[in-house]
Design an enzyme around this catalytic site. Structure first.
Site, short mmCIF file in Angstrom:
data_model
loop_
_atom_site.label_atom_id
_atom_site.label_comp_id
_atom_site.label_asym_id
_atom_site.label_seq_id
_atom_site.Cartn_x
_atom_site.Cartn_y
_atom_site.Cartn_z
N TRP A 81 0.51 -1.18 -0.29
CA TRP A 81 0.53 0.44 0.29
C TRP A 81 0.99 1.49 0.17
CZ3 TRP A 81 -1.39 2.45 4.86
CH2 TRP A 81 -2.92 3.88 4.33
N TYR A 110 -5.27 -0.44 -4.82
CA TYR A 110 -3.56 0.39 -4.08
C TYR A 110 -3.22 0.62 -5.86
CZ TYR A 110 -3.83 -2.25 0.40
OH TYR A 110 -4.54 -2.12 1.64
N TRP A 164 -1.98 -3.82 9.62
CA TRP A 164 -1.16 -3.17 8.89
C TRP A 164 -1.35 -2.35 9.36
CZ3 TRP A 164 -3.20 1.60 8.26
CH2 TRP A 164 -5.22 1.71 8.28
N GLN A 224 14.65 -1.51 5.38
CA GLN A 224 13.54 -0.97 6.28
C GLN A 224 12.70 -2.36 6.12
OE1 GLN A 224 11.31 1.42 3.63
NE2 GLN A 224 11.78 3.61 5.65
N ASN A 251 13.12 -4.81 9.73
CA ASN A 251 11.97 -4.94 10.46
C ASN A 251 11.68 -6.63 11.34
OD1 ASN A 251 10.78 -2.69 10.50
ND2 ASN A 251 9.88 -2.87 8.63
#
Length: 326
Positions: free
Chosen positions: A21, A54, A205, A290, A294
């Site tokens: 997204w 999206y 999310w 990133q 994560n």
């Protein structure tokens, strides 16, 4: 990477999933999007989430190209239907049969696959009989184009009604996809208990609250250039979190993360995974680094003392009102 079962089903998903997204087809160039997907695959992520809306269908196409050549059986590909697509005609949105069937077929083409593992109702549609919606989903399941059914941002009563219809039609409704983070806990009071009773998991999310929980937004300072707060699609969601009161509290999480040897983003993702009704936390990325950062949240368990420290640090800025979901 660790894995969890999705709902009361036989489908396993990676604890951390990759979502596109805002990023794919809009915020980042395609080459960079492909690099992020490769980083996700290298990190052991097998679950990929997108939606037809999206970037007005472009995100699905980018993901389809990024996953080209991967063994299909080793992936779980999720998409959604509800929001407007195409030129915005009267049947280009919602959960009516025509839009669902046409959207599913179009999504399969863009994703370059014969089936999706999970097809989700992106929101609840008050304007269409729920029976019509679930019959269309059931037909997609029977046709082999969809393996499992999910919903997104449905409230507790809506989930219960959907689960009852799914049982009648003998189709597997196994998930809900809500917003959930340390700062946004509106699902805990009603949605999670209802989901647990119905054998439904959460795929959450924004576990890092649109980036706010990374600590990069500082009180009294302008937002960083190129951040989520500057994106047209993302800034509406993040605006309410950019108050100095919230940002000051978030900075109090830094010593907690440091004590655990985690980055603040890892702490945020780890926190949502402590909820046993959460099967997977969706991360997004504009840079491969990133993703790499994560995914280190997988398998980390927080003890009660750490959870209490987090609650104390954020006291007064956590949203828990269940009426705000959906």
């Amino acid at each position: 990477m660790e894995f969890r079962r999705l709902g009361r089903s036989g489908l396993s998903v990676s604890e951390i999933s990759y979502g596109n997204w805002i990023t794919h087809g809009s915020q980042v160039e395609e080459e960079q999007a492909h690099a992020c997907v490769r980083a996700a695959l290298d990190a052991g992520i097998t679950t990929f989430d997108t939606a037809d809306a999206y970037a007005n269908t472009r995100a699905e196409s980018v993901l389809g190209r990024a996953l080209e050549g991967q063994r299909r059986e080793s992936l779980e590909i999720f998409t959604k239907v509800f929001w407007p697509t195409g030129p915005g005609g009267p049947n280009d949105r919602g959960l009516g049969r025509k839009h669902i069937i046409e959207s599913a077929n179009a999504s399969l083409k863009r994703l370059q696959t014969d089936y999706v593992d999970l097809y989700q109702a992106h929101r609840f549609d008050e304007s269409v009989p729920l029976e019509e919606t679930f019959l269309a989903f059931a037909d997609l399941v029977r046709a082999g184009k969809v393996l499992y059914i999910g919903v997104s941002e449905w409230k507790a009563d809506q989930i219960r009604r959907g689960a009852e219809l799914a049982r009648e039609l003998k189709v597997p409704l196994i998930s809900n996809q809500p917003q959930y983070s340390m700062l946004w806990r509106v699902i805990e009071a009603e949605v999670v208990p209802a989901s647990e009773r119905e054998g439904i998991s959460q795929i959450v999310w924004s576990p890092v609250a649109q980036g706010v929980l990374t600590g990069k937004y500082l009180p009294g300072q302008p937002v960083p250039p190129g951040s989520r707060a500057t994106d047209e699609s993302g800034k509406t969601f993040i605006k309410r979190l950019l108050r100095d009161e919230v940002l000051e509290k978030v900075q109090q999480l830094r010593p907690i993360a440091d004590d655990l040897g985690l980055s603040m983003a890892q702490l945020a993702v780890t926190w949502v995974l402590q909820n046993q009704n959460v099967a997977s936390a969706i991360i997004g990325a504009t840079r491969p680094e990133q993703v790499t950062d994560n995914v280190k949240a997988t398998g980390v368990r927080l003890d009660a003392d750490v959870l209490a420290r987090i609650d104390k640090a954020l006291d007064g800025v956590v949203e828990t009102d269940p009426t705000l979901g959906g």
